[in-house]
Design a protein around this motif. Structure first.
Motif, PDB file in Angstrom:
ATOM      1  N   LEU A  62      99.120  58.270  52.128  1.00  0.00           N
ATOM      2  CA  LEU A  62      97.953  58.118  51.249  1.00  0.00           C
ATOM      3  C   LEU A  62      98.012  56.799  50.486  1.00  0.00           C
ATOM      4  O   LEU A  62      96.990  56.138  50.279  1.00  0.00           O
ATOM      5  N   GLY A  63      99.210  56.400  50.072  1.00  0.00           N
ATOM      6  CA  GLY A  63      99.358  55.120  49.403  1.00  0.00           C
ATOM      7  C   GLY A  63      99.052  53.948  50.310  1.00  0.00           C
ATOM      8  O   GLY A  63      98.510  52.930  49.880  1.00  0.00           O
ATOM      9  N   SER A  64      99.372  54.094  51.593  1.00  0.00           N
ATOM     10  CA  SER A  64      99.152  53.001  52.543  1.00  0.00           C
ATOM     11  C   SER A  64      97.683  52.828  52.896  1.00  0.00           C
ATOM     12  O   SER A  64      97.280  51.753  53.359  1.00  0.00           O
ATOM     13  N   LEU A  65      96.858  53.853  52.691  1.00  0.00           N
ATOM     14  CA  LEU A  65      95.453  53.753  53.071  1.00  0.00           C
ATOM     15  C   LEU A  65      94.717  52.681  52.270  1.00  0.00           C
ATOM     16  O   LEU A  65      93.842  51.979  52.797  1.00  0.00           O
ATOM     17  N   ALA A  66      95.055  52.541  50.993  1.00  0.00           N
ATOM     18  CA  ALA A  66      94.439  51.477  50.191  1.00  0.00           C
ATOM     19  C   ALA A  66      94.821  50.110  50.739  1.00  0.00           C
ATOM     20  O   ALA A  66      93.988  49.192  50.796  1.00  0.00           O
ATOM     21  N   VAL A  67      96.060  49.971  51.169  1.00  0.00           N
ATOM     22  CA  VAL A  67      96.503  48.686  51.698  1.00  0.00           C
ATOM     23  C   VAL A  67      95.862  48.417  53.054  1.00  0.00           C
ATOM     24  O   VAL A  67      95.532  47.280  53.392  1.00  0.00           O
ATOM     25  N   PHE A  68      95.660  49.470  53.845  1.00  0.00           N
ATOM     26  CA  PHE A  68      94.953  49.301  55.109  1.00  0.00           C
ATOM     27  C   PHE A  68      93.518  48.848  54.850  1.00  0.00           C
ATOM     28  O   PHE A  68      92.975  47.995  55.559  1.00  0.00           O
ATOM     29  N   GLY A  69      92.897  49.410  53.818  1.00  0.00           N
ATOM     30  CA  GLY A  69      91.572  48.951  53.430  1.00  0.00           C
ATOM     31  C   GLY A  69      91.590  47.491  53.014  1.00  0.00           C
ATOM     32  O   GLY A  69      90.666  46.729  53.329  1.00  0.00           O
ATOM     33  N   MET A  70      92.667  47.064  52.323  1.00  0.00           N
ATOM     34  CA  MET A  70      92.790  45.661  51.941  1.00  0.00           C
ATOM     35  C   MET A  70      92.897  44.769  53.168  1.00  0.00           C
ATOM     36  O   MET A  70      92.352  43.658  53.195  1.00  0.00           O
ATOM     37  N   GLY A 114      92.267  60.227  50.227  1.00  0.00           N
ATOM     38  CA  GLY A 114      92.704  59.134  51.093  1.00  0.00           C
ATOM     39  C   GLY A 114      91.551  58.232  51.503  1.00  0.00           C
ATOM     40  O   GLY A 114      91.696  57.007  51.553  1.00  0.00           O
ATOM     41  N   PHE A 115      90.392  58.826  51.806  1.00  0.00           N
ATOM     42  CA  PHE A 115      89.226  58.026  52.195  1.00  0.00           C
ATOM     43  C   PHE A 115      88.782  57.123  51.044  1.00  0.00           C
ATOM     44  O   PHE A 115      88.499  55.934  51.252  1.00  0.00           O
ATOM     45  N   PHE A 116      88.752  57.667  49.825  1.00  0.00           N
ATOM     46  CA  PHE A 116      88.330  56.856  48.683  1.00  0.00           C
ATOM     47  C   PHE A 116      89.369  55.771  48.364  1.00  0.00           C
ATOM     48  O   PHE A 116      89.007  54.670  47.936  1.00  0.00           O
ATOM     49  N   ARG A 117      90.639  56.073  48.592  1.00  0.00           N
ATOM     50  CA  ARG A 117      91.662  55.046  48.414  1.00  0.00           C
ATOM     51  C   ARG A 117      91.464  53.904  49.421  1.00  0.00           C
ATOM     52  O   ARG A 117      91.683  52.739  49.112  1.00  0.00           O
ATOM     53  N   PHE A 118      91.055  54.234  50.625  1.00  0.00           N
ATOM     54  CA  PHE A 118      90.746  53.213  51.622  1.00  0.00           C
ATOM     55  C   PHE A 118      89.619  52.296  51.125  1.00  0.00           C
ATOM     56  O   PHE A 118      89.684  51.072  51.278  1.00  0.00           O
ATOM     57  N   ILE A 119      88.583  52.884  50.521  1.00  0.00           N
ATOM     58  CA  ILE A 119      87.462  52.097  50.007  1.00  0.00           C
ATOM     59  C   ILE A 119      87.920  51.206  48.846  1.00  0.00           C
ATOM     60  O   ILE A 119      87.471  50.062  48.714  1.00  0.00           O
ATOM     61  N   VAL A 120      88.806  51.728  48.003  1.00  0.00           N
ATOM     62  CA  VAL A 120      89.386  50.891  46.935  1.00  0.00           C
ATOM     63  C   VAL A 120      90.016  49.642  47.550  1.00  0.00           C
ATOM     64  O   VAL A 120      89.786  48.507  47.099  1.00  0.00           O
ATOM     65  N   GLY A 121      90.801  49.842  48.591  1.00  0.00           N
ATOM     66  CA  GLY A 121      91.460  48.720  49.248  1.00  0.00           C
ATOM     67  C   GLY A 121      90.488  47.768  49.906  1.00  0.00           C
ATOM     68  O   GLY A 121      90.692  46.551  49.914  1.00  0.00           O
ATOM     69  N   LEU A 122      89.419  48.305  50.465  1.00  0.00           N
ATOM     70  CA  LEU A 122      88.418  47.468  51.122  1.00  0.00           C
ATOM     71  C   LEU A 122      87.833  46.455  50.131  1.00  0.00           C
ATOM     72  O   LEU A 122      87.704  45.263  50.439  1.00  0.00           O
ATOM     73  N   GLY A 123      87.484  46.937  48.935  1.00  0.00           N
ATOM     74  CA  GLY A 123      86.971  46.030  47.912  1.00  0.00           C
ATOM     75  C   GLY A 123      88.022  45.051  47.425  1.00  0.00           C
ATOM     76  O   GLY A 123      87.755  43.860  47.257  1.00  0.00           O
ATOM     77  N   ALA A 124      89.238  45.540  47.216  1.00  0.00           N
ATOM     78  CA  ALA A 124      90.310  44.671  46.732  1.00  0.00           C
ATOM     79  C   ALA A 124      90.658  43.598  47.752  1.00  0.00           C
ATOM     80  O   ALA A 124      90.923  42.443  47.392  1.00  0.00           O
TER      81      ALA A 124
END
Length: 449
Positions: A62-70, A114-124
């Motif tokens: 779950l932590g990695s999903l934000a970074v994948f979004g990044m 996890g999906f919302f964490r991905f979106i956080v990363g996408l913006g970041a």
């Protein structure tokens, strides 16, 4: 005010740095830093949240999903800035990660979270390379590293604030309160961006919007050859596709290919250590025998070390070149993490954690500047986007790597050594980057080697 000096092929000569660019970049990155780094503060709370029954491996995923979004956001940032400009890209990025943080606070399942964490990363991911390119463009050459460092200390400030706030909120209110705070950018920063952030002069020139470019130059006191602004319309006729191909030929051409690939590897290794340490440091310290409050305080110290260490190191990069300073920062990360494995006294632990902050978050800030000053202006945003995008694979693996190490029962000392090793390799990679003469860049492009 002079507006008729000659611009070099490397970019724009700037008499002073517009305060709006620097202040708004700092603010946006501070709130982004909170959104990204705070995950480590809530991992112990997530693992104890019985409704979701998360394992360490799944928490790492779950932590990695934000970074994948990044990763996805960084890879797409170059094309997006070419199409809509750097100003709108920053506004869109801040909006995206702020809304997603609020949705994380009300997520009803690990899948939604996890999906919302991905979106956080996408913006970041879209924000970081855009900010670097804009600051480098608006800064005098002798202040590029320092100005970029000032802005990117916002990431560390945001992370330090997350650590401080977590000490108060997490034990009582759990992880959801920390994510709710992430809505702040919509109220604090977004209106200021819309009102005060200027557009890239280079973007306006490339689009033939010469009058707007003139207005930005005059408003902010930039020293730019106005004849080069007026004469840029011919470049627009070539079209965005041709411009993009030219950028890629520059970045991946034989003169810069080795530099580009080594930057990708260095960013990969740095982000592996950075996101792994930020995601798992509190949990690792709890395993080492510290209470939750003390463990959260280490994350605060990690990010404060990144802030003050980067501010101290960046003027050295401007003076002596980025290569030796970045290599030393990687080495500091490897050394401090290795010494933490020896279980020194608590006061020494705090010092080593602060040094590790310089060597992780601080190193990435310095690498961003190194990349940003190693390519021509028209290729800078794309080069940064690719470097951060490919390097984000390391960031994706960092939390997963830490979760796997924790799940296997490896001792705390072993886990510290496991993070020190890639930092040491990163030092060697930076030392292998070719110098300016070997890359064939024109004089004044700002390559520090």
């Amino acid at each position: 005010m002079q507006t008729s000096t000659t611009a070099t092929g490397a970019g724009l000569n700037v008499r002073r740095t517009p305060r709006a660019v620097l202040a708004l970049s700092f603010a946006a990155l501070a709130l982004e830093g909170y959104d990204l780094i705070m995950y480590g503060t809530v991992v112990p709370s997530l693992l104890s949240y019985q409704a979701w029954d998360l394992t360490p491996e799944r928490a790492g995923f779950l932590g990695s999903l934000a970074v994948f979004g990044m990763l996805m956001g960084a890879l797409g940032s170059g094309a997006l800035t070419d199409r809509i400009g750097r100003r709108k890209t920053m506004v869109l990025s801040v909006t995206l990660f702020s809304v997603a943080m609020g949705l994380c606070a009300v997520a009803g399942s690990p899948g939604q979270f996890g999906f919302f964490r991905f979106i956080v990363g996408l913006g970041a991911g879209g924000l970081m390379p855009t900010v670097v390119a804009l600051i480098v463009e608006y800064s005098p050459r002798h202040r590029r590293s320092f100005n970029t460092a000032i802005a990117f200390t916002g990431v560390g400030i945001g992370g330090a604030f997350a650590g401080l706030l977590a000490i108060v909120l997490v034990p009582t209110y759990g992880f959801r309160a920390m994510f709710a705070v992430g809505l702040a950018p919509l109220i604090i920063v977004l209106p200021l961006l819309l009102r005060h952030l200027p557009e890239s002069v280079e973007y306006l020139r490339a689009r033939g919007r010469t009058e707007e470019a003139r207005a930005v130059i005059e408003r902010h006191g930039l020293e730019v050859d106005l004849e080069s602004v007026d004469g840029s319309a011919a470049a627009v006729a070539a079209g965005g596709t041709t411009q993009r191909r030219t950028q890629m030929r520059t970045i991946l051409g034989k003169e810069l290919l080795a530099t580009t690939l080594l930057f990708w590897v260095a960013t990969f290794l740095c982000l592996l250590v950075l996101f792994g340490a930020n995601a798992w440091l509190p949990a690792l310290m709890v395993k080492a025998g510290y209470g939750l409050g003390s463990a959260l305080s280490f994350l605060l110290v990690l990010n404060l070390g990144a802030v003050f260490g980067t501010l101290a190191a960046s003027p050295l990069a401007d003076r002596f070149g980025s290569k030796p300073v970045v290599a030393a920062a990687f080495l500091a990360a490897a050394g401090s993490l290795s010494l933490l494995a020896l279980h020194p006294p608590t006061a020494v632990v705090y010092l080593l954690v602060a040094i590790a902050g310089v060597g992780t978050t601080g190193t990435q800030i310095l690498v961003n500047t190194y990349v940003g000053t190693s390519y021509p202006t028209d290729s800078r945003a794309t080069a940064l986007g690719l470097s951060l995008g490919v390097g984000r694979l390391g960031g994706v693996l960092g939390p997963i790597y830490g979760g796997y190490l924790l799940a296997t029962g490896l001792s705390a000392s072993g886990q510290f050594y496991a993070y020190a090793a890639p930092a040491l390799v990163g030092c060697l990679v930076i030392l292998a980057i070719p110098g300016a003469k070997r890359t064939g860049l024109p004089a004044g492009t700002g390559t520090h080697a």
